[in-house]
Each structure stands twice: as structure tokens, then as C-alpha cells.
Design an enzyme around this catalytic site. Structure first.
Site, PDB file in Angstrom:
ATOM      1  N   GLU A 164      -3.329   3.740  -7.516  1.00  0.00           N
ATOM      2  CA  GLU A 164      -1.976   3.613  -6.945  1.00  0.00           C
ATOM      3  C   GLU A 164      -1.057   2.833  -7.887  1.00  0.00           C
ATOM      4  OE1 GLU A 164      -2.043   2.132  -2.909  1.00  0.00           O
ATOM      5  OE2 GLU A 164      -3.907   3.173  -2.448  1.00  0.00           O
ATOM      6  N   GLU A 204      -9.222  -0.998   1.581  1.00  0.00           N
ATOM      7  CA  GLU A 204      -8.838  -2.390   1.864  1.00  0.00           C
ATOM      8  C   GLU A 204      -9.675  -3.078   2.940  1.00  0.00           C
ATOM      9  OE1 GLU A 204      -4.616  -2.384   2.591  1.00  0.00           O
ATOM     10  OE2 GLU A 204      -4.160  -1.571   0.609  1.00  0.00           O
TER      11      GLU A 204
HETATM   12  C1  GLA Z   1      -1.626   0.539   0.095  1.00  0.00           C
HETATM   13  C2  GLA Z   1      -2.114   1.885   0.577  1.00  0.00           C
HETATM   14  C3  GLA Z   1      -1.203   2.988   0.170  1.00  0.00           C
HETATM   15  C4  GLA Z   1       0.263   2.639   0.402  1.00  0.00           C
HETATM   16  C5  GLA Z   1       0.550   1.352  -0.296  1.00  0.00           C
HETATM   17  C6  GLA Z   1       1.989   0.953  -0.156  1.00  0.00           C
HETATM   18  O1  GLA Z   1      -1.860   0.338  -1.224  1.00  0.00           O
HETATM   19  O2  GLA Z   1      -3.405   2.172   0.114  1.00  0.00           O
HETATM   20  O3  GLA Z   1      -1.508   4.143   0.907  1.00  0.00           O
HETATM   21  O4  GLA Z   1       0.527   2.555   1.769  1.00  0.00           O
HETATM   22  O5  GLA Z   1      -0.263   0.360   0.281  1.00  0.00           O
HETATM   23  O6  GLA Z   1       2.818   1.911   0.322  1.00  0.00           O
END
Ligand code: GLA
Length: 398
Positions: A304, A188
Site C-alpha cells: 500500500e 492489521e
Molecule cells: C489500511 C488498509 C487499506 C486502507 C488504508 C487507508 O492500510 O489496509 O485498505 O483502508 O488503511 O485508506
């Protein structure tokens, strides 16, 4: 549906609600996810439920996908304890939901808290599973010692921060390099503000460096640490990971071009966090982003995945949606969405190198607390009671 799917309680007919248009989408340009979460808590429970789940699935998810990509799940110690049989049956890849983040695993400069991360890595090793290393550098869930005593844009402070980052990365790679097949080296780092490339908002990394140079150092140290273990062993393992990839793809590509052309470091791929909504983004937009990334010479992974029921940005700004009952019709709509997403993912194999779901059962999801605290979401493949959901049936049905 194939005969392998015997329905107990889901209204199959509701699966006809397929596209976003049919199911009531919002503007594709509305902010879908906002900022993703950083909290370690992920409890659920209570609230409105529904008569859902109960699909009987014949087969094993990862086995079904063996010719496409590994299928992973993000887990905590709780999951090892409470969902071991699901993990063993359906997954061949794991990510640590929180346990490998610097704030948890490395709480003080000379203290490591390996217990949970080790338990997850050992669970994977003992079962021949591989792992995602999540994550070596993020602006959230960082330990405060990392930035302690440092002054923004001061050359000595930058050198100290580089040393701290290097030794953190070396320790992680040394401990988990044998089981991790892809590292989320940087998480990010792209701004949510499309008018600039790099995140400066809320990032101590950016603040101390006074620029995005830290991104290069993280990849450089990760590569060096892997190569030190075994020459050539960094190949294919260095990923950049982010959310809202359909909105950020051009910014990401600008960063990758900077790394490659100006810093001489070509990383391997891009992780699409895929914190999607039931109605956003359209698969055509995901595909457009993926095509651009592949055309630039990078691999992809889905890192994710979860599918939220809620649109809290109906017209661009944050307007929290009220909790809804997870009805069979809604479950079927979500299943259709999961089915369409996995169909898309399959079409990108083998350039799409893994797909990881962000959790197992609906009662343990960060989305129950973010962006709205205490609102039940149902974004995963198993119910609170560990019953397979229609979504699992849909992604097994091809
Ligand atoms: C982001 C992070 C993850 C997690 C999510 C929400 O996507 O990369 O590790 O913390 O947020 O929990």
C-alpha cells in the site's frame, strides 16, 4: 537523470536533498503513521497546490520492473473511469482500494455487492493483469451482520462467527481466485502497543473469540478454499498485511511462529503496507525488518505504498502538522525518497513479490482526510491533473 527524463518544471538540483538528515527528519522512533484509516472516502482537491509535475517519462513502469516484480495500483471504480490510460500503460497488477472489503462487498449475510469489485477484476482480467485480494479479514470496514447477535467468548458465538467467516472467504475466493495472485488474508491484527503481540483494541474479532485464534481460522479457510479450487493452488498466495512494519516486525514474527509451530500452518509472506513518510522510516530500518522476515522463511510484498509529506507525531504524540505548499523542492525531496525506496525494493527481488502503490493521482488519496481531515497531501506518482511527478521519474531512473 537519464536523458529519458526531460524536465519541464522541476528543479533538478533540489534532488540533492537526499537523506532524512539533509531534509530535516524527526526522531526515527516517533510514531510515524499512527493507526491507518478505514474510511471509504478518498477525495481531495482545493487547498495549497504548487507548480509541480510535468515530468516526461519515457517508458512504462511495470515493463521497466518486469525482471523484478509486478507493479500494482490500488483502485476504485473512479480510477477505472478516469485513469484507465495510466493503468494500462504503467501497471500490471491491481488491488481494490475498498471494493473487496467485507463491509462493502458483503453488506448483509445473504447480500453481495459485487459491482465495483467485479469491474476492477474484469479490468484486470481483460488486460492480463493480476490482483491482490484485499482483504479477507480486518477489524475495520466490516459489516455489522458479521458480529450481530454474538456474545464475547461464548463457544456457540465463536462457532457462528467461524461459519460466517468461512462462507465469506469461500465466496471471495470462488469469485476472484482466478485473478488474485496474493491474498491479504488478515489485515492489521498486530497491536500498536508494542508490549503485547495481538490487537485487542477495537477488534470485534478478538473480542468475540477472546483471543487471536481467529487469525488461524482465516488463513485455514483461505487455504482450504483455494485448495478446493485446485490442489496446490494456495501456494505462494497467503499473506499477512500490516503497517509500521519496522516497529512491529518482532510481533509479526511471533504471530507467524505461533501459526507455524502451534497451529501447523505456514503462510507465505508478509505485506508491508508502506504508508511511509517523506522522512521516515529510514531505508536501513526497512531493510532490517525485511531481513528478519526473509530469515524466518517468508516472502515479502509492498502492498500500500504512499509517501506522505507530513509528520503528525513529531514527539510521539499526535500533533497535526499544518498544510504546506507542495513546492518543486518538496517534490524533488519526495522523488529522492521514492527513488531510494524502489532501489531498496529492487534489491529484495525476487523475494519481494509485488509492489503496489495506494492510488494513482494526488487528488484521490486517503491521506487528504486522515489523520487530518481536508489537508492536502501529495503522496502518489501523478499530480491531480494526471501529470507524472518527479517521483515517477525517480523510480524509472536506474
Ligand atoms: C489500511 C488498509 C487499506 C486502507 C488504508 C487507508 O492500510 O489496509 O485498505 O483502508 O488503511 O485508506
Amino acid at each position: 537523470m537519464t536523458p529519458s527524463l526531460l524536465r519541464r518544471s522541476i528543479l533538478v538540483t533540489a534532488l540533492t536533498c537526499l537523506g532524512a538528515a539533509a531534509c530535516g527528519s524527526s526522531s526515527a522512533n516517533s510514531n510515524p503513521g499512527g493507526s491507518t484509516g478505514g474510511s471509504a472516502g478518498d477525495s481531495g482537491g482545493g487547498g495549497l497546490g504548487g507548480d509541480t509535475g510535468g515530468v516526461v517519462v519515457d517508458g512504462r513502469l511495470a515493463e521497466k520492473y518486469s525482471e523484478f516484480f509486478p507493479v500494482g495500483a490500488a483502485v476504485s471504480a473512479w480510477h477505472l473511469e478516469n485513469t484507465a490510460s495510466i493503468l494500462e500503460e504503467h501497471f500490471n497488477h491491481l488491488a481494490a482500494e475498498n471494493a473487496m472489503k467485507a463491509g462493502l462487498v458483503h453488506p448483509a449475510e445473504d447480500t453481495f455487492n459485487w459491482d465495483e469489485a467485479d469491474a476492477i477484476a474484469d479490468f484486470a482480467r481483460e488486460r492480463g493483469m493480476t490482483m491482490t485480494g484485499h482483504t479477507l479479514l480486518w477489524h475495520r470496514q466490516q459489516p455489522s451482520w458479521m458480529f450481530q447477535g454474538l456474545t464475547a467468548e461464548d463457544p456457540d458465538s465463536i462457532e457462528i462467527l467461524k461459519e460466517r467467516l468461512k462462507s465469506h472467504i469461500e465466496a471471495m475466493v470462488e469469485r476472484y481466485g482466478d485473478v488474485v495472485t496474493n491474498w491479504d488474508v488478515v489485515n492489521e491484527a498486530i497491536s500498536d502497543d508494542g508490549s503485547k503481540v495481538y490487537r485487542d483494541e477495537g477488534s470485534d474479532w478478538y473480542r468475540i473469540f477472546g483471543s487471536h485464534e481467529y487469525i488461524y481460522w482465516a488463513f485455514h479457510y483461505a487455504k482450504e478454499a483455494l485448495e478446493a479450487q485446485e490442489p496446490g493452488s494456495s501456494a505462494g498466495k497467503l499473506y499477512y498485511n500490516d503497517y509500521n512494519i519496522t516497529l512491529k516486525v518482532d510481533q509479526i514474527l511471533e504471530m507467524l511462529a505461533w501459526l507455524e509451530e502451534e497451529k501447523g500452518l505456514k503462510i507465505d509472506g508478509v505485506g508491508d503496507q508502506a504508508h511511509y513518510r517523506i522522512d521516515w522510516p529510514p531505508t536501513s530500518e526497512i531493510s532490517r525488518a525485511y531481513d528478519k522476515i526473509l530469515a524466518a522463511g517468508y516472502k515479502l510484498k509492498v502492498s500500500e505504498l504512499d509517501v506522505s509529506l507530513y509528520n503528525d507525531y513529531p514527539s510521539g504524540s499526535f500533533e497535526p502538522a499544518p498544510e504546506v505548499e507542495f513546492t518543486p523542492a518538496l517534490e524533488a525531496q519526495q522523488a529522492a525518497r521514492y527513488g531510494a525506496l524502489f532501489e531498496l525494493f529492487r534489491s529484495y527481488a525476487p523475494d519481494l513479490t509485488s509492489v503496489t502503490v495506494w492510488g494513482i493521482t494526488d487528488d484521490r488519496t486517503w491521506l487528504d482526510n486522515e489523520p487530518v481531515s481536508g489537508r492536502n497531501d501529495h503522496p502518489l506518482l501523478w499530480t491531480d491533473d494526471k501529470e507524472p511527478k518527479a517521483a515517477l521519474g525517480a523510480i524509472m531512473d536506474f
